[in-house]
Design a protein around this motif. Structure first.
Motif, PDB file in Angstrom:
ATOM      1  N   GLU A  21     117.580 -66.281   6.938  1.00 59.44           N
ATOM      2  CA  GLU A  21     117.330 -67.225   6.513  1.00 59.44           C
ATOM      3  C   GLU A  21     116.803 -68.329   7.233  1.00 59.44           C
ATOM      4  O   GLU A  21     116.576 -68.421   8.527  1.00 59.44           O
ATOM      5  N   LYS A  22     115.915 -69.254   6.387  1.00 64.47           N
ATOM      6  CA  LYS A  22     115.375 -70.225   7.270  1.00 64.47           C
ATOM      7  C   LYS A  22     116.142 -71.135   8.199  1.00 64.47           C
ATOM      8  O   LYS A  22     116.095 -71.429   9.330  1.00 64.47           O
ATOM      9  N   ASN A  23     117.341 -71.452   7.621  1.00 67.89           N
ATOM     10  CA  ASN A  23     118.215 -72.471   8.177  1.00 67.89           C
ATOM     11  C   ASN A  23     119.185 -71.914   9.029  1.00 67.89           C
ATOM     12  O   ASN A  23     119.564 -72.426  10.105  1.00 67.89           O
ATOM     13  N   ASN A  24     119.458 -70.630   9.085  1.00 72.75           N
ATOM     14  CA  ASN A  24     120.524 -69.947  10.100  1.00 72.75           C
ATOM     15  C   ASN A  24     119.992 -68.838  10.506  1.00 72.75           C
ATOM     16  O   ASN A  24     120.591 -67.638  10.763  1.00 72.75           O
ATOM     17  N   GLY A  25     118.548 -68.643  10.970  1.00 79.50           N
ATOM     18  CA  GLY A  25     117.986 -67.493  11.476  1.00 79.50           C
ATOM     19  C   GLY A  25     118.440 -66.974  12.719  1.00 79.50           C
ATOM     20  O   GLY A  25     118.741 -65.769  12.901  1.00 79.50           O
ATOM     21  N   VAL A  26     118.819 -67.975  13.607  1.00 74.29           N
ATOM     22  CA  VAL A  26     119.446 -67.424  15.096  1.00 74.29           C
ATOM     23  C   VAL A  26     120.971 -66.629  14.851  1.00 74.29           C
ATOM     24  O   VAL A  26     120.871 -65.468  15.406  1.00 74.29           O
ATOM     25  N   MET A  27     121.749 -67.425  13.970  1.00 76.69           N
ATOM     26  CA  MET A  27     123.014 -66.807  13.508  1.00 76.69           C
ATOM     27  C   MET A  27     123.019 -65.481  12.858  1.00 76.69           C
ATOM     28  O   MET A  27     123.610 -64.415  13.321  1.00 76.69           O
ATOM     29  N   GLU A  28     121.849 -65.430  12.080  1.00 75.43           N
ATOM     30  CA  GLU A  28     121.851 -64.042  11.078  1.00 75.43           C
ATOM     31  C   GLU A  28     121.433 -62.903  12.044  1.00 75.43           C
ATOM     32  O   GLU A  28     121.940 -61.816  12.223  1.00 75.43           O
ATOM     33  N   MET A  29     120.298 -63.281  13.116  1.00 80.60           N
ATOM     34  CA  MET A  29     119.980 -62.125  14.033  1.00 80.60           C
ATOM     35  C   MET A  29     120.982 -61.772  15.090  1.00 80.60           C
ATOM     36  O   MET A  29     121.179 -60.756  15.299  1.00 80.60           O
ATOM     37  N   LYS A  30     121.933 -62.601  15.557  1.00 76.76           N
ATOM     38  CA  LYS A  30     123.002 -62.294  16.375  1.00 76.76           C
ATOM     39  C   LYS A  30     123.947 -61.557  15.618  1.00 76.76           C
ATOM     40  O   LYS A  30     124.357 -60.442  16.242  1.00 76.76           O
ATOM     41  N   LYS A  31     124.335 -61.715  14.162  1.00 75.79           N
ATOM     42  CA  LYS A  31     124.995 -60.629  13.574  1.00 75.79           C
ATOM     43  C   LYS A  31     124.419 -59.412  13.443  1.00 75.79           C
ATOM     44  O   LYS A  31     125.283 -58.334  13.666  1.00 75.79           O
ATOM     45  N   GLN A  32     123.063 -59.141  13.123  1.00 76.01           N
ATOM     46  CA  GLN A  32     122.398 -58.071  13.058  1.00 76.01           C
ATOM     47  C   GLN A  32     122.398 -57.265  14.168  1.00 76.01           C
ATOM     48  O   GLN A  32     122.680 -55.946  14.334  1.00 76.01           O
ATOM     49  N   GLU A  33     122.118 -58.004  15.406  1.00 79.53           N
ATOM     50  CA  GLU A  33     122.508 -57.222  16.707  1.00 79.53           C
ATOM     51  C   GLU A  33     123.560 -56.809  16.977  1.00 79.53           C
ATOM     52  O   GLU A  33     123.841 -55.742  17.524  1.00 79.53           O
ATOM     53  N   GLU A  34     124.687 -57.712  16.691  1.00 80.33           N
ATOM     54  CA  GLU A  34     126.179 -56.926  17.005  1.00 80.33           C
ATOM     55  C   GLU A  34     126.307 -55.833  15.988  1.00 80.33           C
ATOM     56  O   GLU A  34     127.039 -54.841  16.574  1.00 80.33           O
ATOM     57  N   ARG A  35     126.002 -55.800  14.683  1.00 73.72           N
ATOM     58  CA  ARG A  35     125.914 -54.632  13.764  1.00 73.72           C
ATOM     59  C   ARG A  35     125.281 -53.470  14.459  1.00 73.72           C
ATOM     60  O   ARG A  35     125.776 -52.348  14.614  1.00 73.72           O
ATOM     61  N   LEU A  36     124.087 -53.551  14.927  1.00 73.48           N
ATOM     62  CA  LEU A  36     123.165 -52.594  15.537  1.00 73.48           C
ATOM     63  C   LEU A  36     123.889 -52.115  16.816  1.00 73.48           C
ATOM     64  O   LEU A  36     123.867 -50.761  16.904  1.00 73.48           O
ATOM     65  N   LYS A  37     124.432 -52.812  17.574  1.00 68.35           N
ATOM     66  CA  LYS A  37     125.215 -52.441  18.821  1.00 68.35           C
ATOM     67  C   LYS A  37     126.408 -51.172  18.444  1.00 68.35           C
ATOM     68  O   LYS A  37     126.626 -50.552  19.014  1.00 68.35           O
ATOM     69  N   ARG A  38     126.940 -51.932  17.453  1.00 69.16           N
ATOM     70  CA  ARG A  38     128.267 -50.939  16.750  1.00 69.16           C
ATOM     71  C   ARG A  38     127.635 -49.414  16.537  1.00 69.16           C
ATOM     72  O   ARG A  38     128.243 -48.546  16.412  1.00 69.16           O
ATOM     73  N   ILE A  39     126.574 -49.625  15.781  1.00 71.14           N
ATOM     74  CA  ILE A  39     126.155 -48.353  15.057  1.00 71.14           C
ATOM     75  C   ILE A  39     125.375 -47.612  16.376  1.00 71.14           C
ATOM     76  O   ILE A  39     125.585 -46.322  16.275  1.00 71.14           O
ATOM     77  N   LEU A  40     124.697 -48.215  17.034  1.00 63.16           N
ATOM     78  CA  LEU A  40     123.932 -47.358  18.213  1.00 63.16           C
ATOM     79  C   LEU A  40     124.669 -47.124  19.306  1.00 63.16           C
ATOM     80  O   LEU A  40     124.574 -47.522  20.335  1.00 63.16           O
ATOM     81  N   SER A  41     125.876 -46.367  19.405  1.00 60.28           N
ATOM     82  CA  SER A  41     126.805 -45.920  20.384  1.00 60.28           C
ATOM     83  C   SER A  41     125.769 -44.793  21.213  1.00 60.28           C
ATOM     84  O   SER A  41     124.920 -44.411  20.846  1.00 60.28           O
TER      85      SER A  41
END
Length: 502
Positions: A21-41
């Motif tokens: 999202e335009k207003n919370n782009g950085v926070m959303e990217m952090k969330k996606q990064e954490e999800r990716l780390k959990r998936i990519l063991s």
């Protein structure tokens, strides 16, 4: 590999685009990064990389091997547990830091794509691969590199065998021998105006040394026209050599075209390339649109200066070779997409011709059909006399996406089942392949009305009348027993262009 060692690889998830999202782009990217780390063991990534056809190796910035997938085990004959944790050059002692793509990438922090490499592992096995090497960077620091390797050993061996056979042919035969030459302008079947004009033009230019660029859809017979140019030229008694640019990786194609010198890479010998072998004759570069931009620049130098330099050599060799290039994609599209250099296009297209697709030369279909029937009568020992009117009408309706080659395959396929007489619509049911088979079946689902069959018959009569009168409307109308205005009406009705018959 420890989890801490593998963490830097997972960190590259920051480079994967996220829906933000335009207003919370950085926070959303952090969330996606954490999800990716959990998936990519480590186990998940290991499974993914082991399933790939390409070899994967990951090293850290100190050149310690951290990851080595099963495909590399198959390519190089080394088990992962015997190389992980070791220094790169300890496992591959024949490489030097200057030769290693991994060393270069870690040092420069810049990726290298599609680099041909040959080396020995510590067991002495020679490996040939095409590698793409990517630096792994976090916070501006190079943490290591990931390399993707495609095994081209078999392709290399095959290309070397082809090159050796060509050298043997030239060695056994006088230089006046035509290599691979089968066609002349007499081999071109067709009475349509487009084909007649094309043949007339190419006969004129055959006597020059200018480069020729031929565009035509797949199956239109580009090599037939290229060979005809050579056969009509003063070079007819010199070599004609054809090379498909899509058949080999760029690095192997380069060695095949320009030749090699002993020691230029591991196992390299002094071998002339195709330019040297074609000296005095013609070199056909088929599917030039598949040649990489780097090799295109080297080809341009040969065209401009008339010299070639073997890989690893420090001297030039003069060559006198006429280049004919073909492409199955429109040059305008290639130039627009950047896949063909502008300067090479202008140098190649001193003479530029387009071969019309079969759907634009329908009046040639009957002659082509008879030519192929005669060919397969002789080959199959049969006595087929032709095709009936309904089949010919169907052939003229079908758009032939595979052009003349597809038409030949259809005739060949049917003649496996027909021994004599005329090929009928019922014989087409035996076909078991392609879009033509689908077209026939779809048409069978919509039976022709009496009116449509009468229209088809009338259209055939008009076409035959125009053929016999050379496109003269008045004479054709007299031959048909109708008024000139009535014939003109029917020409518009059936979409018949009288210019095709003049």
């Amino acid at each position: 590999m420890s989890n801490s060692s593998f963490a830097f690889f997972l960190a590259t998830g920051r480079n994967i685009p996220a829906l933000v999202e335009k207003n919370n782009g950085v926070m959303e990217m952090k969330k996606q990064e954490e999800r990716l780390k959990r998936i990519l063991s480590y186990e998940t990534v290991n499974q993914i990389f082991d399933a790939l056809d390409e070899g994967i190796i990951i090293v850290d910035r100190d050149y310690n091997i951290l990851f080595y997938n099963k495909t590399l085990t198959r390519i190089e004959g080394l088990e992962s547990n015997s190389v992980i944790g070791k220094k790169l050059l300890d496992v591959f002692p024949s490489l030097t830091p200057e030769e290693s793509t991994i060393y270069q990438v870690i040092k420069s922090a810049k990726p290298i794509f599609n680099r041909y490499q040959t080396y020995l592992n510590y067991k002495g096995k020679e490996i040939r691969t095409v590698n793409s090497t990517i630096p792994i960077i976090e916070n501006g620091q190079v943490l290591g590199a990931l390399e993707i390797s495609r095994d081209v050993s078999e392709l290399y061996d095959l290309s070397q065998k082809v090159l050796e056979l060509q050298q043997k042919l030239i060695g056994r035969k006088p230089r006046s021998a035509n290599i691979g030459l089968r066609y002349t302008f007499d081999s071109i079947i067709g009475r349509s105006q487009k084909i007649r004009e094309l043949v007339s033009l190419l006969k004129k230019v055959a006597g020059t040394t200018s480069s020729v660029l031929i565009y035509g859809e797949t199956g239109t017979g580009k090599e037939l026209f290229a060979q005809s140019i050579h056969s009509e030229s003063p070079r007819r008694n010199k070599p004609f050599i054809a090379q498909n640019c899509a058949a080999l990786p760029e690095t192997l194609l380069e060695s095949l075209l320009f030749g090699t010198t002993r020691g230029s890479f591991t196992g390299a010998e002094d071998k002339p390339g195709l330019f040297e072998q074609a000296d005095g004759g013609t070199l056909l570069l088929d599917e030039i649109n598949c040649m990489g931009l780097s090799l295109q620049s080297k080809l341009l130098r040969v065209l401009q200066e008339g010299v070639v330099r073997r890989i690893g050599a420090t001297y030039d060799i003069p060559v006198d070779v006429r280049i004919i290039a073909t492409t199955n994609e429109r040059p305008s599209e290639l130039l627009k997409s950047g896949r063909l250099r502008n300067d090479l296009f202008y140098r190649l297209s001193v003479i530029y011709v387009e071969i019309p697709p079969l759907r634009e030369r329908l009046e040639d279909i009957e002659d082509l059909v008879m030519h192929f029937i005669e060919k397969y009568n002789e080959k199959f020992k049969k006595n087929v006399k032709g095709v009936d009117r309904q089949v010919l009408s169907l052939f003229k309706e079908y758009p032939w996406p595979g052009n003349v080659r597809e038409l030949e395959h259809v005739i060949e396929g049917v003649m496996n089942y027909v021994d004599e007489g005329y090929i009928s619509l019922s014989d087409l049911k035996y076909l078991s392949f392609g879009s033509f088979k689908n077209y026939v079946e779809h048409k069978a689902e919509r039976p022709s009305t009496v009116k449509s069959r009468v229209d088809e018959y009338e259209k055939d009569l008009i076409i035959n009348a125009l053929k016999s009168t050379g496109g003269n409307i008045t004479k054709a109308a007299q031959l048909l027993g109708i008024k000139r205005q009535a014939l003109q009406y029917r020409l518009r009705k059936y979409g018949i262009d009288k210019k095709l018959f003049s």
